[in-house]
Scaffold this motif. Sequence first.
Motif, mmCIF file in Angstrom:
data_model
loop_
_atom_site.group_PDB
_atom_site.id
_atom_site.type_symbol
_atom_site.label_atom_id
_atom_site.label_comp_id
_atom_site.label_asym_id
_atom_site.label_seq_id
_atom_site.Cartn_x
_atom_site.Cartn_y
_atom_site.Cartn_z
ATOM 1 N N MET A 1 36.793 37.906 53.566
ATOM 2 C CA MET A 1 37.355 37.854 52.231
ATOM 3 C C MET A 1 38.197 39.119 52.038
ATOM 4 O O MET A 1 37.726 40.163 52.345
ATOM 5 C CB MET A 1 36.046 37.625 51.214
ATOM 6 C CG MET A 1 36.224 37.586 49.901
ATOM 7 S SD MET A 1 36.688 35.858 49.579
ATOM 8 C CE MET A 1 35.078 34.937 49.969
ATOM 9 N N ILE A 2 39.053 38.993 51.301
ATOM 10 C CA ILE A 2 40.198 39.847 50.875
ATOM 11 C C ILE A 2 39.803 40.497 49.527
ATOM 12 O O ILE A 2 40.054 39.650 48.504
ATOM 13 C CB ILE A 2 41.721 39.672 50.991
ATOM 14 C CG1 ILE A 2 41.944 39.140 52.580
ATOM 15 C CG2 ILE A 2 42.388 40.868 50.783
ATOM 16 C CD1 ILE A 2 42.965 38.579 52.700
ATOM 17 N N LEU A 3 39.234 41.737 49.256
ATOM 18 C CA LEU A 3 38.907 42.185 47.798
ATOM 19 C C LEU A 3 40.194 42.982 47.449
ATOM 20 O O LEU A 3 41.004 43.736 48.309
ATOM 21 C CB LEU A 3 37.892 43.158 48.000
ATOM 22 C CG LEU A 3 37.408 43.876 46.806
ATOM 23 C CD1 LEU A 3 36.987 42.737 45.762
ATOM 24 C CD2 LEU A 3 36.346 44.920 47.264
ATOM 25 N N VAL A 4 41.012 42.402 46.388
ATOM 26 C CA VAL A 4 41.926 43.227 45.610
ATOM 27 C C VAL A 4 41.752 43.735 44.050
ATOM 28 O O VAL A 4 40.786 43.015 43.725
ATOM 29 C CB VAL A 4 43.268 42.350 45.667
ATOM 30 C CG1 VAL A 4 43.602 42.171 47.029
ATOM 31 C CG2 VAL A 4 43.002 41.239 44.782
ATOM 32 N N GLY A 5 42.395 44.502 43.737
ATOM 33 C CA GLY A 5 42.230 44.996 42.118
ATOM 34 C C GLY A 5 43.695 45.421 41.752
ATOM 35 O O GLY A 5 44.440 45.871 42.343
ATOM 36 N N ASP A 6 43.662 45.135 40.376
ATOM 37 C CA ASP A 6 44.869 45.519 39.589
ATOM 38 C C ASP A 6 44.284 46.546 38.456
ATOM 39 O O ASP A 6 43.554 46.046 37.641
ATOM 40 C CB ASP A 6 45.701 44.549 38.905
ATOM 41 C CG ASP A 6 46.575 44.983 38.052
ATOM 42 O OD1 ASP A 6 47.229 46.111 38.114
ATOM 43 O OD2 ASP A 6 47.238 44.303 37.147
ATOM 44 N N ILE A 7 44.344 47.773 38.707
ATOM 45 C CA ILE A 7 43.494 48.862 37.883
ATOM 46 C C ILE A 7 44.663 49.480 37.093
ATOM 47 O O ILE A 7 45.587 50.373 37.065
ATOM 48 C CB ILE A 7 43.103 50.120 39.292
ATOM 49 C CG1 ILE A 7 42.581 49.607 40.259
ATOM 50 C CG2 ILE A 7 42.244 50.807 38.366
ATOM 51 C CD1 ILE A 7 41.394 48.510 40.322
ATOM 52 N N GLY A 8 44.263 49.241 35.828
ATOM 53 C CA GLY A 8 45.129 49.667 34.731
ATOM 54 C C GLY A 8 44.411 50.423 33.859
ATOM 55 O O GLY A 8 43.081 50.518 33.996
ATOM 56 N N ARG A 13 41.397 44.497 36.948
ATOM 57 C CA ARG A 13 41.199 43.236 37.130
ATOM 58 C C ARG A 13 40.946 42.690 38.676
ATOM 59 O O ARG A 13 41.768 43.430 39.683
ATOM 60 C CB ARG A 13 42.200 42.162 36.977
ATOM 61 C CG ARG A 13 42.207 40.624 37.303
ATOM 62 C CD ARG A 13 43.289 39.704 37.000
ATOM 63 N NE ARG A 13 43.164 38.384 37.085
ATOM 64 C CZ ARG A 13 44.016 37.391 37.326
ATOM 65 N NH1 ARG A 13 45.250 37.848 37.103
ATOM 66 N NH2 ARG A 13 43.782 36.261 37.616
ATOM 67 N N MET A 14 39.779 42.391 38.855
ATOM 68 C CA MET A 14 39.363 42.382 40.459
ATOM 69 C C MET A 14 39.303 40.990 40.703
ATOM 70 O O MET A 14 38.979 39.985 40.307
ATOM 71 C CB MET A 14 37.769 42.943 40.615
ATOM 72 C CG MET A 14 37.559 44.264 40.269
ATOM 73 S SD MET A 14 38.236 45.491 41.229
ATOM 74 C CE MET A 14 37.514 44.956 42.663
ATOM 75 N N ALA A 15 39.702 40.936 42.271
ATOM 76 C CA ALA A 15 39.690 39.337 42.634
ATOM 77 C C ALA A 15 39.380 39.307 44.188
ATOM 78 O O ALA A 15 39.435 40.405 44.901
ATOM 79 C CB ALA A 15 41.116 38.669 42.525
ATOM 80 N N ALA A 16 39.051 38.182 44.798
ATOM 81 C CA ALA A 16 38.768 37.877 46.166
ATOM 82 C C ALA A 16 39.395 36.767 46.642
ATOM 83 O O ALA A 16 39.472 35.653 45.815
ATOM 84 C CB ALA A 16 37.106 37.878 46.453
ATOM 85 N N PHE A 17 39.965 36.897 47.871
ATOM 86 C CA PHE A 17 40.901 36.001 48.315
ATOM 87 C C PHE A 17 40.619 35.490 49.793
ATOM 88 O O PHE A 17 39.802 36.367 50.532
ATOM 89 C CB PHE A 17 42.467 36.278 48.502
ATOM 90 C CG PHE A 17 43.036 36.245 46.961
ATOM 91 C CD1 PHE A 17 43.738 35.395 46.569
ATOM 92 C CD2 PHE A 17 43.042 37.306 46.269
ATOM 93 C CE1 PHE A 17 44.471 35.400 45.386
ATOM 94 C CE2 PHE A 17 43.816 37.544 44.850
ATOM 95 C CZ PHE A 17 44.365 36.585 44.704
ATOM 96 N N ASP A 18 40.720 34.228 49.956
ATOM 97 C CA ASP A 18 40.425 33.691 51.488
ATOM 98 C C ASP A 18 41.701 33.761 51.859
ATOM 99 O O ASP A 18 42.584 33.064 51.173
ATOM 100 C CB ASP A 18 39.701 32.342 51.316
ATOM 101 C CG ASP A 18 38.075 32.434 51.150
ATOM 102 O OD1 ASP A 18 37.483 33.261 51.924
ATOM 103 O OD2 ASP A 18 37.603 31.616 50.376
ATOM 104 N N ALA A 19 41.953 34.145 53.204
ATOM 105 C CA ALA A 19 43.357 33.874 53.998
ATOM 106 C C ALA A 19 43.013 32.362 54.532
ATOM 107 O O ALA A 19 42.302 31.804 55.232
ATOM 108 C CB ALA A 19 43.502 34.778 54.872
#
Length: 197
Positions: A1-8, A13-19
Amino acid sequence: MILVGDIGATRTRMAAFDAEGNKLKLAVDKTYKSGNHEGLREIISDFIKSEGIPAHSACFGVAGPVRRGRSKISNLPWTIDARELATQLKLESVGLINDLEAYAYGIDALESKDFITLSEGSEEAEGNRAVIAARTGLGVAGMYWDGFRHHPFPCEGGHADFAPRTDLESELAHYLRQKHEHVSCERILSGPGIKNI
């Protein structure tokens, strides 16, 4: 799982993606009010716990300059350190880049239906690009053209000096100088900037 975030400054906004091959499929996302939290580590902890996300890699786009894996978020009293996040997530490393730089990397993943033309340009136009986002602050990133493709790079263009050109703009600059030591473009072109105007 790839954990990403847009920190403002306003929202994280946090999200998790499957490749899936060369595509990413959104598994889950959640938005937090940044000001309600002590820092990104707290938000990551909540996200992983509430969503049950096992992170195999992670990258965060942050609203501020990133130097040597650290960022002091513009318009928010947080300092984010990639090494601390890697330790928290038990990963070898964590990516930390400017948020608008992250947006610039994402441009090529968009489809034509994702765009709205504000002003027709020349069909033969070729060269550099800019990505601009007016939110709590004014984010800016560049994309230089090497003759074959665009390469994103971060910049803090929103902090450039406001350069008035008319008498009315000069009056606005004078008004803002009474309130702020530095009058940047962000003092005008942002959510709080609208209030200043």
